[in-house]
Design a protein around this motif. Structure first.
Motif, PDB file in Angstrom:
ATOM      1  N   LEU A 147       0.825  -1.201   0.000  1.00 20.09           N
ATOM      2  CA  LEU A 147       0.000   0.000   0.000  1.00 20.09           C
ATOM      3  C   LEU A 147       0.861   1.252   0.000  1.00 20.09           C
ATOM      4  O   LEU A 147       1.775   1.389   0.809  1.00 20.09           O
ATOM      5  N   PHE A 148       0.559   2.174  -0.925  1.00 20.10           N
ATOM      6  CA  PHE A 148       1.150   3.507  -0.920  1.00 20.10           C
ATOM      7  C   PHE A 148       0.009   4.482  -0.647  1.00 20.10           C
ATOM      8  O   PHE A 148      -0.886   4.650  -1.499  1.00 20.10           O
ATOM      9  N   ALA A 149       0.001   5.083   0.519  1.00 22.01           N
ATOM     10  CA  ALA A 149      -1.117   5.940   0.897  1.00 22.01           C
ATOM     11  C   ALA A 149      -0.642   7.106   1.749  1.00 22.01           C
ATOM     12  O   ALA A 149       0.347   7.003   2.473  1.00 22.01           O
ATOM     13  N   LYS A 150      -1.346   8.238   1.648  1.00 26.25           N
ATOM     14  CA  LYS A 150      -1.052   9.412   2.464  1.00 26.25           C
ATOM     15  C   LYS A 150      -2.235  10.365   2.405  1.00 26.25           C
ATOM     16  O   LYS A 150      -3.154  10.182   1.589  1.00 26.25           O
ATOM     17  N   THR A 151      -2.221  11.362   3.251  1.00 29.82           N
ATOM     18  CA  THR A 151      -3.230  12.409   3.225  1.00 29.82           C
ATOM     19  C   THR A 151      -2.705  13.580   2.410  1.00 29.82           C
ATOM     20  O   THR A 151      -1.592  14.047   2.641  1.00 29.82           O
ATOM     21  N   ILE A 152      -3.489  14.014   1.432  1.00 30.52           N
ATOM     22  CA  ILE A 152      -3.099  15.159   0.623  1.00 30.52           C
ATOM     23  C   ILE A 152      -4.047  16.323   0.909  1.00 30.52           C
ATOM     24  O   ILE A 152      -5.192  16.122   1.313  1.00 30.52           O
ATOM     25  N   LYS A 153      -3.540  17.520   0.700  1.00 28.61           N
ATOM     26  CA  LYS A 153      -4.316  18.728   0.984  1.00 28.61           C
ATOM     27  C   LYS A 153      -4.515  19.540  -0.289  1.00 28.61           C
ATOM     28  O   LYS A 153      -3.950  19.230  -1.339  1.00 28.61           O
ATOM     29  N   GLN A 154      -5.321  20.580  -0.169  1.00 32.33           N
ATOM     30  CA  GLN A 154      -5.657  21.434  -1.303  1.00 32.33           C
ATOM     31  C   GLN A 154      -4.405  21.889  -2.054  1.00 32.33           C
ATOM     32  O   GLN A 154      -3.433  22.318  -1.467  1.00 32.33           O
ATOM     33  N   GLY A 155      -4.443  21.741  -3.396  1.00 35.88           N
ATOM     34  CA  GLY A 155      -3.328  22.153  -4.239  1.00 35.88           C
ATOM     35  C   GLY A 155      -2.297  21.079  -4.493  1.00 35.88           C
ATOM     36  O   GLY A 155      -1.369  21.288  -5.278  1.00 35.88           O
ATOM     37  N   GLU A 156      -2.461  19.898  -3.881  1.00 32.24           N
ATOM     38  CA  GLU A 156      -1.486  18.820  -4.053  1.00 32.24           C
ATOM     39  C   GLU A 156      -1.960  17.801  -5.088  1.00 32.24           C
ATOM     40  O   GLU A 156      -3.144  17.720  -5.420  1.00 32.24           O
ATOM     41  N   LEU A 157      -0.988  17.026  -5.597  1.00 38.02           N
ATOM     42  CA  LEU A 157      -1.238  15.997  -6.605  1.00 38.02           C
ATOM     43  C   LEU A 157      -0.979  14.616  -6.025  1.00 38.02           C
ATOM     44  O   LEU A 157      -0.170  14.453  -5.112  1.00 38.02           O
ATOM     45  N   PHE A 158      -1.642  13.604  -6.620  1.00 32.34           N
ATOM     46  CA  PHE A 158      -1.320  12.218  -6.296  1.00 32.34           C
ATOM     47  C   PHE A 158      -1.542  11.378  -7.543  1.00 32.34           C
ATOM     48  O   PHE A 158      -2.523  11.562  -8.270  1.00 32.34           O
ATOM     49  N   LEU A 159      -0.626  10.442  -7.798  1.00 31.35           N
ATOM     50  CA  LEU A 159      -0.663   9.599  -8.996  1.00 31.35           C
ATOM     51  C   LEU A 159      -1.146   8.195  -8.663  1.00 31.35           C
ATOM     52  O   LEU A 159      -0.671   7.579  -7.705  1.00 31.35           O
ATOM     53  N   PHE A 160      -2.070   7.692  -9.477  1.00 28.76           N
ATOM     54  CA  PHE A 160      -2.555   6.318  -9.371  1.00 28.76           C
ATOM     55  C   PHE A 160      -2.183   5.578 -10.655  1.00 28.76           C
ATOM     56  O   PHE A 160      -2.702   5.889 -11.730  1.00 28.76           O
ATOM     57  N   PRO A 161      -1.265   4.598 -10.587  1.00 26.62           N
ATOM     58  CA  PRO A 161      -0.844   3.877 -11.797  1.00 26.62           C
ATOM     59  C   PRO A 161      -1.975   3.073 -12.437  1.00 26.62           C
ATOM     60  O   PRO A 161      -2.888   2.606 -11.762  1.00 26.62           O
ATOM     61  N   LYS A 162      -1.877   2.911 -13.729  1.00 27.68           N
ATOM     62  CA  LYS A 162      -2.893   2.192 -14.512  1.00 27.68           C
ATOM     63  C   LYS A 162      -3.103   0.767 -13.999  1.00 27.68           C
ATOM     64  O   LYS A 162      -2.154   0.039 -13.739  1.00 27.68           O
ATOM     65  N   GLY A 163      -4.373   0.389 -13.857  1.00 27.69           N
ATOM     66  CA  GLY A 163      -4.716  -0.987 -13.543  1.00 27.69           C
ATOM     67  C   GLY A 163      -4.573  -1.380 -12.087  1.00 27.69           C
ATOM     68  O   GLY A 163      -4.873  -2.522 -11.732  1.00 27.69           O
ATOM     69  N   LEU A 164      -4.144  -0.459 -11.206  1.00 30.06           N
ATOM     70  CA  LEU A 164      -3.974  -0.800  -9.787  1.00 30.06           C
ATOM     71  C   LEU A 164      -5.168  -0.291  -8.968  1.00 30.06           C
ATOM     72  O   LEU A 164      -5.733   0.770  -9.240  1.00 30.06           O
ATOM     73  N   VAL A 165      -5.543  -1.071  -7.972  1.00 27.37           N
ATOM     74  CA  VAL A 165      -6.645  -0.689  -7.089  1.00 27.37           C
ATOM     75  C   VAL A 165      -6.276   0.585  -6.336  1.00 27.37           C
ATOM     76  O   VAL A 165      -5.187   0.691  -5.759  1.00 27.37           O
ATOM     77  N   HIS A 166      -7.193   1.571  -6.322  1.00 24.79           N
ATOM     78  CA  HIS A 166      -6.933   2.814  -5.601  1.00 24.79           C
ATOM     79  C   HIS A 166      -8.232   3.394  -5.048  1.00 24.79           C
ATOM     80  O   HIS A 166      -9.330   2.947  -5.402  1.00 24.79           O
ATOM     81  N   PHE A 167      -8.115   4.402  -4.192  1.00 29.65           N
ATOM     82  CA  PHE A 167      -9.281   4.940  -3.480  1.00 29.65           C
ATOM     83  C   PHE A 167      -8.976   6.352  -3.002  1.00 29.65           C
ATOM     84  O   PHE A 167      -7.814   6.786  -2.981  1.00 29.65           O
ATOM     85  N   GLN A 168     -10.045   7.067  -2.613  1.00 30.80           N
ATOM     86  CA  GLN A 168      -9.913   8.382  -1.970  1.00 30.80           C
ATOM     87  C   GLN A 168     -10.999   8.517  -0.912  1.00 30.80           C
ATOM     88  O   GLN A 168     -12.158   8.171  -1.149  1.00 30.80           O
ATOM     89  N   LEU A 169     -10.620   9.049   0.261  1.00 29.90           N
ATOM     90  CA  LEU A 169     -11.552   9.258   1.368  1.00 29.90           C
ATOM     91  C   LEU A 169     -11.425  10.696   1.850  1.00 29.90           C
ATOM     92  O   LEU A 169     -10.320  11.174   2.142  1.00 29.90           O
TER      93      LEU A 169
END
Length: 229
Positions: A147-169
């Motif tokens: 698992l690669f996970a973290k909390t991001i805030k307004q103005g930030e980016l996060f990359l989700f690679p193709k074909g991998l399970v991902h989520f946002q809360l």
């Protein structure tokens, strides 16, 4: 290879050339991983065409206007009705025909407070999420179950690679808004829970019972709950 040390006139040398030519062809095929490159300046999709191709037939050039290349599709938030507390508005080729052949699309994701964009995959595209408002706990899981996970805030980016399970809360106070760029004109989306417990026709209960080590009564309960989410 041993055949390369033989005289160039010998048949084994020719076989080596054929071998490397075939190897190069195979390698060239395996590295193709994105939508095909366009063969003309524009190809606005003709969504009314009955011709089926891998993509869409082009609209006639003399019928193409500047309006085809503009859209306000993502400008306004949608109404969140899902029990999960999120709504994805996808601007893919079906919603924005000018994207045809360009290998890109975008999405707007609106999150209610505590809202979840549940675990899912995009089989045909990677995703780059820009958080326009709020705070999200985001992550993806590799094929090695890391698992690669973290909390991001307004103005930030996060990359989700193709074909991998991902989520946002949404872990902030109040609603959140994310804008996602995807590397396909039609990236596709498959929610993990719905794919397993709300497929049509349904997967045999024994498969899910054994896979998740739960009783068939619990399988039925999850099917009922997920179908309504």
């Amino acid at each position: 290879m041993d055949c390369l040390r033989r005289p160039h006139s010998s048949p084994p040398y020719l076989l080596c050339l054929v071998y490397f030519a075939l190897l190069g062809a195979v390698m060239a095929v395996t590295v193709v991983a994105n939508d095909p490159d366009p063969l003309q300046d524009t190809c606005v999709a003709d969504l009314n065409s009955t011709v089926k191709v891998n993509g869409h037939v082009c609209k006639a050039a003399d019928m193409t206007t500047a309006d085809d290349f503009s859209s306000a599709f993502l400008s306004k938030p949608g109404q969140i009705t899902s029990k999960l507390g999120s709504l994805v508005t996808l601007a893919n080729v079906a919603k924005f025909p000018a994207l045809n052949t360009f290998g890109v699309s975008m999405a707007r994701v609106d999150y209610a407070e505590g809202g979840l964009n549940p675990p899912h995959i995009h089989p045909r595209g990677s995703e780059l999420l820009y958080l326009e408002k709020g705070s999200l706990y985001v992550g993806f899981i590799t094929t090695e179950n890391k698992l690669f996970a973290k909390t991001i805030k307004q103005g930030e980016l996060f990359l989700f690679p193709k074909g991998l399970v991902h989520f946002q809360l949404n872990v902030g106070e109040g609603p959140a808004v994310g804008i996602a760029a995807l590397t396909s004109q039609n990236p596709g989306t498959s929610q993990v829970a719905r794919g397993l417990f709300a497929s049509m026709p349904a997967i045999e209960s024994v498969v899910l019972s054994k896979a998740f080590q739960i009783g068939e009564g619990e399988v039925k309960h999850l099917r009922d709950v997920i179908a309504k989410s």
